[in-house]
Design a protein around this motif. Structure first.
Motif, PDB file in Angstrom:
ATOM      1  N   TRP A  88       0.847  -1.176   0.119  1.00  0.00           N
ATOM      2  CA  TRP A  88      -0.194   0.041  -0.266  1.00  0.00           C
ATOM      3  C   TRP A  88       0.782   1.233  -0.034  1.00  0.00           C
ATOM      4  O   TRP A  88       1.791   1.418   0.864  1.00  0.00           O
ATOM      5  CB  TRP A  88      -0.862  -0.081   1.143  1.00  0.00           C
ATOM      6  CG  TRP A  88      -1.799   1.261   1.384  1.00  0.00           C
ATOM      7  CD1 TRP A  88      -1.523   2.103   2.447  1.00  0.00           C
ATOM      8  CD2 TRP A  88      -2.557   1.844   0.552  1.00  0.00           C
ATOM      9  NE1 TRP A  88      -2.518   3.136   2.360  1.00  0.00           N
ATOM     10  CE2 TRP A  88      -2.895   2.934   1.248  1.00  0.00           C
ATOM     11  CE3 TRP A  88      -2.884   1.787  -0.731  1.00  0.00           C
ATOM     12  CZ2 TRP A  88      -4.017   3.907   0.557  1.00  0.00           C
ATOM     13  CZ3 TRP A  88      -4.085   2.479  -1.150  1.00  0.00           C
ATOM     14  CH2 TRP A  88      -4.545   3.535  -0.689  1.00  0.00           C
ATOM     15  N   MET A  89       0.798   2.039  -0.877  1.00  0.00           N
ATOM     16  CA  MET A  89       1.439   3.365  -0.994  1.00  0.00           C
ATOM     17  C   MET A  89       0.594   4.555  -1.031  1.00  0.00           C
ATOM     18  O   MET A  89      -0.213   5.092  -1.930  1.00  0.00           O
ATOM     19  CB  MET A  89       2.029   3.526  -2.537  1.00  0.00           C
ATOM     20  CG  MET A  89       3.078   2.264  -2.935  1.00  0.00           C
ATOM     21  SD  MET A  89       3.684   2.386  -4.377  1.00  0.00           S
ATOM     22  CE  MET A  89       2.045   2.078  -5.597  1.00  0.00           C
ATOM     23  N   PRO A  90       0.211   5.109   0.323  1.00  0.00           N
ATOM     24  CA  PRO A  90      -0.637   5.987   0.615  1.00  0.00           C
ATOM     25  C   PRO A  90      -0.421   7.390  -0.127  1.00  0.00           C
ATOM     26  O   PRO A  90      -1.182   8.195  -0.256  1.00  0.00           O
ATOM     27  CB  PRO A  90      -0.380   6.279   2.170  1.00  0.00           C
ATOM     28  CG  PRO A  90       0.796   5.633   2.490  1.00  0.00           C
ATOM     29  CD  PRO A  90       1.243   4.544   1.606  1.00  0.00           C
ATOM     30  N   ASP A  91       1.094   7.647  -0.165  1.00  0.00           N
ATOM     31  CA  ASP A  91       1.089   8.894  -0.983  1.00  0.00           C
ATOM     32  C   ASP A  91       0.650   9.039  -2.589  1.00  0.00           C
ATOM     33  O   ASP A  91       0.288  10.023  -3.032  1.00  0.00           O
ATOM     34  CB  ASP A  91       2.725   9.211  -0.900  1.00  0.00           C
ATOM     35  CG  ASP A  91       3.481   8.061  -1.331  1.00  0.00           C
ATOM     36  OD1 ASP A  91       3.181   6.948  -1.489  1.00  0.00           O
ATOM     37  OD2 ASP A  91       4.568   8.433  -2.144  1.00  0.00           O
ATOM     38  N   GLN A  92       0.663   7.720  -2.982  1.00  0.00           N
ATOM     39  CA  GLN A  92       0.008   7.532  -4.222  1.00  0.00           C
ATOM     40  C   GLN A  92      -1.421   7.269  -4.431  1.00  0.00           C
ATOM     41  O   GLN A  92      -2.063   7.060  -5.570  1.00  0.00           O
ATOM     42  CB  GLN A  92       0.742   6.698  -5.236  1.00  0.00           C
ATOM     43  CG  GLN A  92       2.147   7.211  -5.382  1.00  0.00           C
ATOM     44  CD  GLN A  92       3.076   6.119  -6.267  1.00  0.00           C
ATOM     45  OE1 GLN A  92       2.545   5.662  -7.142  1.00  0.00           O
ATOM     46  NE2 GLN A  92       4.514   5.956  -5.879  1.00  0.00           N
ATOM     47  N   GLY A  93      -1.828   6.592  -3.244  1.00  0.00           N
ATOM     48  CA  GLY A  93      -3.425   6.313  -3.461  1.00  0.00           C
ATOM     49  C   GLY A  93      -3.514   5.059  -4.049  1.00  0.00           C
ATOM     50  O   GLY A  93      -4.643   4.852  -4.750  1.00  0.00           O
ATOM     51  N   SER A  94      -2.497   4.314  -4.018  1.00  0.00           N
ATOM     52  CA  SER A  94      -2.605   2.861  -4.689  1.00  0.00           C
ATOM     53  C   SER A  94      -1.605   1.891  -4.343  1.00  0.00           C
ATOM     54  O   SER A  94      -0.898   2.094  -3.285  1.00  0.00           O
ATOM     55  CB  SER A  94      -2.179   3.272  -6.317  1.00  0.00           C
ATOM     56  OG  SER A  94      -0.856   3.509  -6.377  1.00  0.00           O
TER      57      SER A  94
END
Length: 665
Positions: free
Chosen positions: A313-319
């Motif tokens: 999970w990459m929260p900074d990219q929302g994906s």
């Protein structure tokens, strides 16, 4: 007693329900002990509210999308359309003496099922008149994300001395095909009806840049893919097996559905009488899944798996960044997706439970020690690319430990194929015949009557959980004394204890607590499937109650009471335990740590205190990982649940994307 003008009663009640939004008292609308099961309409959550005080608190408190709940979704008072009930009208039954009606009518009346009006009116288990109505109404404001048509079922009672009717139970849910504004589905996208150019472009996008990656290609994964495709949301199904039907084909021989055919139809693909057996076998369903994939053009990568820890999970990219292995060309691949939906069932996420027993070191057991999974593999080695010969059954001695549905299926299959079988049962089971199940399900899913399957699905999930539990003792009594009387009496005569759950609480409570402890049986007639009860009553197998395995040695199984049985194989069918490739093991946070502490993921199947599932069919809350919109979903249940809930899940995914329209890197 008769009830005059039921449509007027429903219309008057709905006008009072709408008036709640103008600060009218909820006690004018709901009985003190009412239950309201609310699915997504007024909260974008699955709720089950018990009691008028809880309903009042729900309506007056909290916010939805930053607005007070009372403003986020407002019912339109002039939009009532009573159009889903039998004969396009409410059905009614009144209190009776209980002396003139058939037991089946009384029983179905208590459940509030769609029987003809005379049967409903004879003598239900109630002392007050009731009106049950299926209807639609509009909610929200045009252009908002909480705007569309609501499907509703209300059960009204008239309190003695009151001049109006109030709700005993109420159910509301969106009609996913009748939304307005940004979630509208005016023209569902059907790949089979698209041009060749559109199909090529769609498949290319799904294979390279899917918005949603669906992990698992069984019935839940394929159903979600069809629901997403209708909304033109690109999706890719990844399936570890060589085909989408493999997980069913590879299960133990003798497996078939424990419910009638029509209620196990797939989304937008109803099963017809000529297509298959009444009680669908695993082989038939595996074939149907392949046909479903092909007819709807579902984009699937078989022989492809998400590696352990491979969903980052990459929260900074929302994906999500996904690491896959075993794809088409055999190489590992990486792709990004806005959403990940795990549609892997208990067979993929849990491992069979094995008991603690002693195996003699000096005289080890010479036969096979199996569970339901290894038995399936031993019987069908070709499906696992094994060169072994199938396990020999005819004339062999088997001990089957456990007699819930899987154990009963296996014991029956072995007996039907010439094996000598002993069944060991530690505790009694709740036994229900196919006749009883068929009677219940045919009221909710009346095949061949013209009633639409989606409308039946609304009825299927409409009853509040605690209210349903309250019906169980009457259902148990009716089952034991009427429908299954001959079956239960014959089992008792053979020394088999018949159990009805804790405090005679019935199937629903036990299934929610344990998932097992029940047996669906073909019964004593000359059924297509000669089941466990048939073989016990006819003396075709040995049934031992109240015992467990103490020791295995040489060719013998030693039971807890000291008795010994000669055996060539022992099969343990005693349920599943946490372990194996559980979903949380595939997921990692941005810092690389596994998501092993998320309760929604670890305990997705149990229900919460309101009786709704804690993790499946709803967004997984990972706010600690970068925001409220984590875009992670769990979606795996039986066929009716999947068909009913997954169109709503597709709508939730679309809503989440609209609320957080951040492009995928």
């Amino acid at each position: 007693m008769t009830v005059d003008k039921p449509l007027d009663i429903v219309t008057d009640w709905f006008s009072r329900f709408v008036a709640i939004w103008k600060d009218s008292d909820v006690t004018d609308v709901f009985l003190d002990d009412a239950g309201w099961r609310e699915h997504l309409v007024f909260d974008w959550d699955y709720r089950c509210l018990e009691g008028v005080e809880r309903i009042r608190s729900y309506l007056r408190d909290d916010t939805v999308d930053g607005q007070p709940r009372m403003m986020a979704a407002v019912p339109h008072g002039d939009s009532l359309e009573v159009s889903m009930g039998p004969g396009n009208a409410p059905h009614v039954f009144a209190a009776g003496s209980g002396t003139s009606s058939a037991p089946s009518h009384r029983f179905a009346s208590k459940l509030g099922l769609s029987l003809p009006a005379p049967a409903m009116a004879d003598a239900p288990f109630t002392t007050t008149p009731e009106v049950t109505a299926h209807f639609r109404f509009l909610v929200g404001r045009e252009g908002e994300l909480s705007c569309g048509t609501v499907l509703a079922i209300v059960r009204l009672q008239q309190v003695e001395g009151a001049g109006f009717w109030r709700a005993k139970t109420f159910f509301t849910t969106w009609d996913p095909h009748a939304m307005s504004g940004k979630l509208a589905l005016d023209c569902p996208f059907v790949l089979a009806e698209a041009s060749e150019q559109e199909r090529r472009e769609w498949v290319a996008l799904c294979e390279t840049k899917p918005e949603v990656v669906i992990v698992g290609g069984g019935h839940s994964g394929l159903t979600l893919a069809v629901a997403l495709t209708e909304r033109k949301i690109t999706n890719l199904v990844i399936e570890a097996a060589p085909s989408v039907g493999w997980i069913w084909a590879a299960r133990y021989p003798g497996l078939h559905f424990h419910g009638p055919r029509w209620c196990h139809s797939l989304l937008n693909h109803e099963f017809a009488k000529g297509d298959m057996e009444e009680w669908v076998t695993k082989e038939t369903f595996a074939r149907k899944l392949e046909e479903y994939k092909d007819s709807f053009g579902i984009v699937v990568r078989t022989n492809t798996r998400l590696i352990e820890g491979g969903a980052l999970w990459m929260p900074d990219q929302g994906s999500w960044r996904l690491h896959l292995e075993g794809s088409k060309d055999g190489r590992a691949t990486t792709m990004n997706a806005a959403h990940v939906a795990f549609c892997v069932g208990p067979l993929n996420t849990l491992k069979p439970r094995m008991p603690h027993f002693v195996q003699s070191s000096a005289h080890p057991f010479k036969g096979h020690i199996l569970n339901t999974e290894t038995f399936a593999k031993a019987m069908q080695p070709q499906l696992y690319d094994l060169d072994d010969a199938p396990l020999d059954v005819e004339g062999k001695r088997f001990v089957v430990v456990g007699h819930a549905s899987s154990g009963a299926d296996i014991a029956s299959y072995l007996t039907n194929n010439g094996a000598s079988v002993t069944v060991m049962a530690r505790k009694p089971q709740l036994v229900q015949s196919y006749d009883f199940i068929s009677m219940l399900m045919s009221k909710i899913y009346p095949e061949g009557t013209g009633r639409a399957l989606p409308d039946c699905d609304v009825t299927f999930r409409a009853t509040p959980y605690k209210y349903m539990l309250g019906l169980e003792p009457k259902r148990v009594e009716f089952m034991d004394k009427v429908v299954d009387k001959d079956l239960h009496d014959a089992l008792r005569a053979k020394g088999v204890p018949v159990w009805f759950g804790e405090n005679d609480g019935g199937f629903s409570a036990e299934a929610r607590k344990h998932g097992g402890t029940h047996l669906f049986d073909p019964g004593l007639k000359d059924p297509v499937f000669k089941g466990l009860a048939y073989h016990v009553v006819h003396g075709n197998l040995d049934y031992r109650s109240g015992v467990t395995v103490r020791e295995l040695r040489d060719n013998h199984v030693v039971m807890s009471n000291g008795d010994e049985i000669e055996a060539d194989a022992v099969i343990f069918s005693i349920g599943y335990e946490l372990g194996g490739p559980n979903v949380h093991r595939f997921l990692r946070r941005a810092d690389g740590s596994h998501m092993a502490d998320n309760d929604q993921i670890l305990h997705s199947f149990p229900v919460n205190e309101e009786g709704e599932f804690t993790g499946i069919f709803r967004p997984i809350d990972l706010q600690e990982d970068g925001g409220p919109n984590s875009r992670l979903w769990l979606a795996s249940m039986g066929v009716p649940h999947s068909r009913s809930y997954l169109p709503l899940l597709a709508m939730q995914i679309q809503r989440a994307s609209l609320l957080s329209a951040q492009p995928v890197a």
